[in-house]
Design a protein around this motif. Structure first.
Motif, PDB file in Angstrom:
ATOM      1  N   CYS A   1       0.828  -1.215   0.000  1.00  0.00           N
ATOM      2  CA  CYS A   1       0.000   0.000   0.000  1.00  0.00           C
ATOM      3  C   CYS A   1       0.859   1.259   0.000  1.00  0.00           C
ATOM      4  CB  CYS A   1      -0.961  -0.023   1.191  1.00  0.00           C
ATOM      5  SG  CYS A   1      -2.033   1.422   1.286  1.00  0.00           S
ATOM      6  N   PRO A   2       1.746   1.465   0.983  1.00  0.00           N
ATOM      7  CA  PRO A   2       2.608   2.667   0.902  1.00  0.00           C
ATOM      8  C   PRO A   2       3.615   2.580  -0.223  1.00  0.00           C
ATOM      9  CG  PRO A   2       3.256   1.283   2.753  1.00  0.00           C
ATOM     10  CD  PRO A   2       1.972   0.716   2.222  1.00  0.00           C
ATOM     11  N   LEU A   3       4.081   1.350  -0.536  1.00  0.00           N
ATOM     12  CA  LEU A   3       5.087   1.192  -1.574  1.00  0.00           C
ATOM     13  C   LEU A   3       4.591   1.701  -2.923  1.00  0.00           C
ATOM     14  CD1 LEU A   3       7.456  -1.818  -1.943  1.00  0.00           C
ATOM     15  CD2 LEU A   3       6.271  -1.004  -3.956  1.00  0.00           C
ATOM     16  N   LEU A   4       3.330   1.445  -3.237  1.00  0.00           N
ATOM     17  CA  LEU A   4       2.777   1.852  -4.521  1.00  0.00           C
ATOM     18  C   LEU A   4       2.221   3.273  -4.490  1.00  0.00           C
ATOM     19  CD1 LEU A   4       0.898  -1.454  -5.464  1.00  0.00           C
ATOM     20  CD2 LEU A   4       3.118  -0.672  -6.295  1.00  0.00           C
ATOM     21  N   ALA A   5       1.802   3.731  -3.331  1.00  0.00           N
ATOM     22  CA  ALA A   5       1.135   5.031  -3.260  1.00  0.00           C
ATOM     23  C   ALA A   5       2.103   6.200  -3.108  1.00  0.00           C
ATOM     24  CB  ALA A   5       0.147   5.032  -2.099  1.00  0.00           C
ATOM     25  N   VAL A   6       3.213   5.993  -2.416  1.00  0.00           N
ATOM     26  CA  VAL A   6       4.078   7.105  -2.033  1.00  0.00           C
ATOM     27  C   VAL A   6       5.264   7.277  -2.980  1.00  0.00           C
ATOM     28  CG1 VAL A   6       5.514   8.002  -0.154  1.00  0.00           C
ATOM     29  CG2 VAL A   6       3.386   6.836   0.371  1.00  0.00           C
ATOM     30  N   THR A   7       5.618   6.238  -3.729  1.00  0.00           N
ATOM     31  CA  THR A   7       6.873   6.259  -4.489  1.00  0.00           C
ATOM     32  C   THR A   7       6.757   7.003  -5.824  1.00  0.00           C
ATOM     33  OG1 THR A   7       6.282   4.092  -5.415  1.00  0.00           O
ATOM     34  CG2 THR A   7       7.721   4.124  -3.475  1.00  0.00           C
ATOM     35  N   SER A   8       6.096   8.124  -5.834  1.00  0.00           N
ATOM     36  CA  SER A   8       6.013   8.917  -7.061  1.00  0.00           C
ATOM     37  C   SER A   8       7.308   9.668  -7.336  1.00  0.00           C
ATOM     38  CB  SER A   8       4.846   9.906  -6.981  1.00  0.00           C
ATOM     39  OG  SER A   8       4.987  10.739  -5.847  1.00  0.00           O
TER      40      SER A   8
ATOM     41  N   ASP B   1       6.699  18.678 -21.386  1.00  0.00           N
ATOM     42  CA  ASP B   1       5.738  19.779 -21.377  1.00  0.00           C
ATOM     43  C   ASP B   1       4.656  19.557 -20.328  1.00  0.00           C
ATOM     44  OD1 ASP B   1       7.118  20.989 -23.458  1.00  0.00           O
ATOM     45  OD2 ASP B   1       5.928  19.965 -25.012  1.00  0.00           O
ATOM     46  N   SER B   2       4.271  18.313 -20.118  1.00  0.00           N
ATOM     47  CA  SER B   2       3.283  17.973 -19.096  1.00  0.00           C
ATOM     48  C   SER B   2       3.652  16.621 -18.504  1.00  0.00           C
ATOM     49  CB  SER B   2       1.866  17.916 -19.694  1.00  0.00           C
ATOM     50  OG  SER B   2       1.795  16.932 -20.721  1.00  0.00           O
ATOM     51  N   GLN B   3       3.208  16.375 -17.278  1.00  0.00           N
ATOM     52  CA  GLN B   3       3.558  15.140 -16.598  1.00  0.00           C
ATOM     53  C   GLN B   3       2.876  13.930 -17.231  1.00  0.00           C
ATOM     54  OE1 GLN B   3       2.493  15.840 -12.493  1.00  0.00           O
ATOM     55  NE2 GLN B   3       4.437  16.841 -12.041  1.00  0.00           N
ATOM     56  N   PHE B   4       3.567  12.801 -17.203  1.00  0.00           N
ATOM     57  CA  PHE B   4       3.018  11.531 -17.675  1.00  0.00           C
ATOM     58  C   PHE B   4       2.260  10.905 -16.508  1.00  0.00           C
ATOM     59  CE2 PHE B   4       3.959   6.946 -19.001  1.00  0.00           C
ATOM     60  CZ  PHE B   4       2.789   6.874 -19.726  1.00  0.00           C
ATOM     61  N   LEU B   5       0.924  11.083 -16.496  1.00  0.00           N
ATOM     62  CA  LEU B   5       0.133  10.739 -15.322  1.00  0.00           C
ATOM     63  C   LEU B   5       0.129   9.249 -15.010  1.00  0.00           C
ATOM     64  CD1 LEU B   5      -2.968  13.107 -15.721  1.00  0.00           C
ATOM     65  CD2 LEU B   5      -0.969  13.363 -14.238  1.00  0.00           C
ATOM     66  N   LEU B   6       0.217   8.395 -16.030  1.00  0.00           N
ATOM     67  CA  LEU B   6       0.195   6.953 -15.777  1.00  0.00           C
ATOM     68  C   LEU B   6       1.341   6.532 -14.869  1.00  0.00           C
ATOM     69  CD1 LEU B   6      -0.993   4.161 -16.301  1.00  0.00           C
ATOM     70  CD2 LEU B   6       0.459   4.004 -18.332  1.00  0.00           C
ATOM     71  N   ALA B   7       2.506   7.138 -15.057  1.00  0.00           N
ATOM     72  CA  ALA B   7       3.652   6.787 -14.222  1.00  0.00           C
ATOM     73  C   ALA B   7       3.524   7.344 -12.815  1.00  0.00           C
ATOM     74  CB  ALA B   7       4.940   7.291 -14.861  1.00  0.00           C
ATOM     75  N   ILE B   8       2.876   8.495 -12.675  1.00  0.00           N
ATOM     76  CA  ILE B   8       2.781   9.134 -11.365  1.00  0.00           C
ATOM     77  C   ILE B   8       1.675   8.515 -10.512  1.00  0.00           C
ATOM     78  CG2 ILE B   8       2.269  11.323 -10.207  1.00  0.00           C
ATOM     79  CD1 ILE B   8       3.567  12.733 -12.552  1.00  0.00           C
ATOM     80  N   LEU B   9       0.577   8.109 -11.138  1.00  0.00           N
ATOM     81  CA  LEU B   9      -0.560   7.559 -10.397  1.00  0.00           C
ATOM     82  C   LEU B   9      -0.312   6.092 -10.029  1.00  0.00           C
ATOM     83  CD1 LEU B   9      -3.480   9.177 -12.421  1.00  0.00           C
ATOM     84  CD2 LEU B   9      -2.557   9.892 -10.201  1.00  0.00           C
ATOM     85  N   PRO B  10      -1.059   5.557  -9.042  1.00  0.00           N
ATOM     86  CA  PRO B  10      -0.861   4.166  -8.590  1.00  0.00           C
ATOM     87  C   PRO B  10      -0.911   3.101  -9.673  1.00  0.00           C
ATOM     88  CG  PRO B  10      -2.208   5.343  -6.999  1.00  0.00           C
ATOM     89  CD  PRO B  10      -1.985   6.285  -8.142  1.00  0.00           C
TER      90      PRO B  10
ATOM     91  N   LEU C   1      13.306   2.865  -3.600  1.00  0.00           N
ATOM     92  CA  LEU C   1      14.106   3.795  -4.387  1.00  0.00           C
ATOM     93  C   LEU C   1      14.056   3.459  -5.871  1.00  0.00           C
ATOM     94  CD1 LEU C   1      17.241   4.201  -2.085  1.00  0.00           C
ATOM     95  CD2 LEU C   1      15.501   5.921  -2.573  1.00  0.00           C
ATOM     96  N   ALA C   2      14.146   2.168  -6.197  1.00  0.00           N
ATOM     97  CA  ALA C   2      14.088   1.773  -7.609  1.00  0.00           C
ATOM     98  C   ALA C   2      12.739   2.142  -8.223  1.00  0.00           C
ATOM     99  CB  ALA C   2      14.329   0.271  -7.732  1.00  0.00           C
ATOM    100  N   LEU C   3      11.675   1.872  -7.496  1.00  0.00           N
ATOM    101  CA  LEU C   3      10.340   2.198  -7.998  1.00  0.00           C
ATOM    102  C   LEU C   3      10.149   3.706  -8.102  1.00  0.00           C
ATOM    103  CD1 LEU C   3       7.789   0.669  -8.869  1.00  0.00           C
ATOM    104  CD2 LEU C   3       6.948   0.865  -6.530  1.00  0.00           C
ATOM    105  N   GLY C   4      10.630   4.441  -7.094  1.00  0.00           N
ATOM    106  CA  GLY C   4      10.515   5.890  -7.130  1.00  0.00           C
ATOM    107  C   GLY C   4      11.297   6.511  -8.266  1.00  0.00           C
ATOM    108  N   ALA C   5      12.503   5.971  -8.542  1.00  0.00           N
ATOM    109  CA  ALA C   5      13.319   6.500  -9.636  1.00  0.00           C
ATOM    110  C   ALA C   5      12.647   6.267 -10.987  1.00  0.00           C
ATOM    111  CB  ALA C   5      14.698   5.849  -9.610  1.00  0.00           C
TER     112      ALA C   5
END
Length: 233
Positions: free
Chosen positions: A27-34, A181-190, A144-148
């Motif tokens: 849960c935190p691993l997938l939600a916080v590692t943006s 130019d704009s963020q790639f939302l798929l990578a940022i979202l869960p 760290l790997a997931l966040g990077a």
């Protein structure tokens, strides 16, 4: 003794990694590692709680009744989480706000409770502390790997907001890998975190399979062939 420490390191960092193998604390691993900064903050917090709880559980294991050991372990973990939370609130308020609810949720992380029950409650303090260090480090490396991966794909940067965790001097650590130019939302979202996590698990499985295939070949090369002469009979 050194072999035992090597096995603990191997289990925590690779073979029995809490994130890649046990799939605990997702849960935190997938939600916080943006971002890498958030991943590092949560990884350090989890690492400190794991070491502290393992050492404490191991130190008092002889006086804990078996019938109520789990509630006692949870109380110990909650005490360390509270200490870490207060420290982050005092010294790294920016990352404390960024992690939000997922910081106190470390109490419910099954990886911490599992290590307290499976290892710390049955082994001496030194081994229990080292086990917590290795398991926490393994979990932090996955974070760290997931966040990077998510930060590079989603924002095109690395170490964005590092000053929130490490202080004003860390603002210079920010690296712009490429311009978006704009963020790639798929990578940022869960959902993007699920996909990236799947790739990390797949890479680990491929490496394990290659290692497993290489070991029998090495053993076969070491086998001495004995020639039997039946004519001598």
């Amino acid at each position: 003794m050194s072999n035992e420490y090597k096995e603990l390191a191997r289990q925590g960092l690779w073979k029995n990694n809490p994130g890649l193998v046990q799939l605990l604390g997702l849960c935190p691993l997938l939600a916080v590692t943006s971002t890498v900064t958030n991943a590092l903050g949560l990884g350090l917090a989890t690492l400190l709680v794991l070491i502290g709880s393992n050492i404490t559980v191991s130190a008092i294991r002889q006086w804990v009744p078996k019938e109520i050991r789990i509630p006692i372990f949870v109380m110990i973990i909650a005490a360390f989480v509270t200490c870490v939370q207060l420290l982050m609130n005092a010294f790294t308020y920016g990352i404390y706000q960024s992690l939000g609810l997922f910081l106190p949720l470390i109490v419910t992380n099954c990886a911490i409770i599992g290590r307290a029950e499976a290892y710390a409650s049955k082994n001496p303090v030194k081994q229990a502390g080292f086990d917590g260090l290795m398991m926490g480090t393994g979990f932090a490396l996955v974070l760290l790997a997931l966040g990077a991966i998510r930060e590079v794909l989603g924002q095109g940067t690395l170490f964005d907001g590092a000053n929130l965790l490490l202080g004003e001097w860390a603002a210079g650590l920010r690296v712009e890998v490429y311009n978006l130019d704009s963020q790639f939302l798929l990578a940022i979202l869960p959902p993007g975190a699920f996909i990236a996590m799947g790739f990390l698990i797949a890479i680990k499985n491929v490496i394990d399979n290659k290692i497993a295939q290489a070991q029998p070949q090495q053993e076969e090369q070491n086998i001495e062939r004995v020639r039997v002469n039946f004519d001598a009979q």
